[in-house]
Structures are given as structure tokens and as C-alpha cells.
Design a protein around this motif. Structure first.
Motif, PDB file in Angstrom:
ATOM      1  N   ASP A 198       0.835  -1.209   0.000  1.00  0.00           N
ATOM      2  CA  ASP A 198       0.000   0.000   0.000  1.00  0.00           C
ATOM      3  C   ASP A 198       0.868   1.256   0.000  1.00  0.00           C
ATOM      4  O   ASP A 198       0.627   2.190  -0.765  1.00  0.00           O
ATOM      5  CB  ASP A 198      -0.919   0.024   1.230  1.00  0.00           C
ATOM      6  N   ILE A 199       1.870   1.270   0.864  1.00  0.00           N
ATOM      7  CA  ILE A 199       2.741   2.440   0.988  1.00  0.00           C
ATOM      8  C   ILE A 199       3.512   2.664  -0.305  1.00  0.00           C
ATOM      9  O   ILE A 199       3.716   3.806  -0.743  1.00  0.00           O
ATOM     10  CB  ILE A 199       3.697   2.288   2.193  1.00  0.00           C
ATOM     11  N   GLU A 200       3.927   1.589  -0.954  1.00  0.00           N
ATOM     12  CA  GLU A 200       4.682   1.703  -2.203  1.00  0.00           C
ATOM     13  C   GLU A 200       3.869   2.344  -3.324  1.00  0.00           C
ATOM     14  O   GLU A 200       4.450   2.893  -4.263  1.00  0.00           O
ATOM     15  CB  GLU A 200       5.204   0.329  -2.618  1.00  0.00           C
ATOM     16  N   LYS A 201       2.541   2.319  -3.253  1.00  0.00           N
ATOM     17  CA  LYS A 201       1.688   2.976  -4.258  1.00  0.00           C
ATOM     18  C   LYS A 201       1.912   4.490  -4.279  1.00  0.00           C
ATOM     19  O   LYS A 201       1.697   5.131  -5.296  1.00  0.00           O
ATOM     20  CB  LYS A 201       0.197   2.751  -3.950  1.00  0.00           C
ATOM     21  N   ILE A 202       2.301   5.038  -3.145  1.00  0.00           N
ATOM     22  CA  ILE A 202       2.411   6.488  -2.992  1.00  0.00           C
ATOM     23  C   ILE A 202       3.721   7.028  -3.558  1.00  0.00           C
ATOM     24  O   ILE A 202       3.773   8.157  -4.040  1.00  0.00           O
ATOM     25  CB  ILE A 202       2.273   6.869  -1.496  1.00  0.00           C
TER      26      ILE A 202
END
Length: 118
Positions: A25-29
Motif C-alpha cells: 500500500d505504501i509503495e503505491k504512494i
């Protein structure tokens, strides 16, 4: 899960977090942040928490690394939630960034959206 809600301004990231956030999820940002920085702008982030339970261990670590790497790249962060601990997290973040950070109750999410865009 982290869902991208909208990108109404060139330097705005809008997300909704629910359940537990993972490293994925964090890598999407990351690409969104870098696209804004590549345009020579600072990041504004609208972070809405609905039925949000926090992070798993890897997600928490990735979020910490991302925040540390970009501490001076944020202009404003609107944290929008429904639980007291979410307000505490907002207060905890303040010393670690130059960004203006505000917590809003979920019932005030339109006020938060207006604030982050102004």
C-alpha cells in the motif's frame, strides 16, 4: 488497503485508508510523490481513515522510511479520521516534518478537503 481517491491539483495526493496498511500500500504512494517533486512542487496529502486499523509491521516500517525520506517535501497533510488514536498519530507526526498538519473528524471531511486545496 490504501485507495487513491482523486488528484484534483497537480500537487495533491488524496487517499482513503481502511483495514491494515501493508508495505505494498505504501509503495503505491512513492511514484505520486516523486511526480509532484519532479514538477518542483511540494506535496499536499489528504489522508482519510475509514475503518482504519493501522499498519502491519512491514507497512509501518515502509511508512516510516517514506516519511523520513520526504520529511521536507510535504507542504500540508490533512489527516481525517474517526478515532482518538488517529488524532494522536497526527500530533506525533508534527515534529518530524515542516508540513502543516491538521487532524479533522470524518464528519468534517469536506472542510479538510477545502483546507488541503487552499
Amino acid at each position: 488497503m490504501l485507495q487513491i481517491l482523486e488528484l484534483t491539483k497537480k500537487n495533491l495526493i488524496a487517499t482513503e485508508a481502511s483495514g491494515k496498511l501493508t508495505a505494498k500500500d505504501i509503495e503505491k504512494i512513492h511514484p505520486l510523490i516523486h511526480a509532484i517533486l519532479d514538477r518542483g512542487m511540494k506535496v499536499r496529502w489528504y489522508f482519510e481513515m475509514k475503518d482504519f486499523d493501522g499498519w502491519d509491521v512491514k507497512g509501518f516500517w515502509e511508512d516510516l522510511k517514506m516519511d523520513a525520506a520526504h520529511a521536507n517535501d510535504y507542504e500540508k497533510i490533512a489527516m481525517v479520521g474517526e478515532k482518538k488514536w488517529q488524532d494522536w498519530i497526527t500530533q506525533f507526526m508534527k515534529p518530524f516534518t515542516n508540513a502543516e498538519i491538521r487532524y479533522f473528524d470524518l464528519s468534517d471531511k469536506q472542510i479538510a478537503k477545502d483546507w488541503i486545496k487552499a
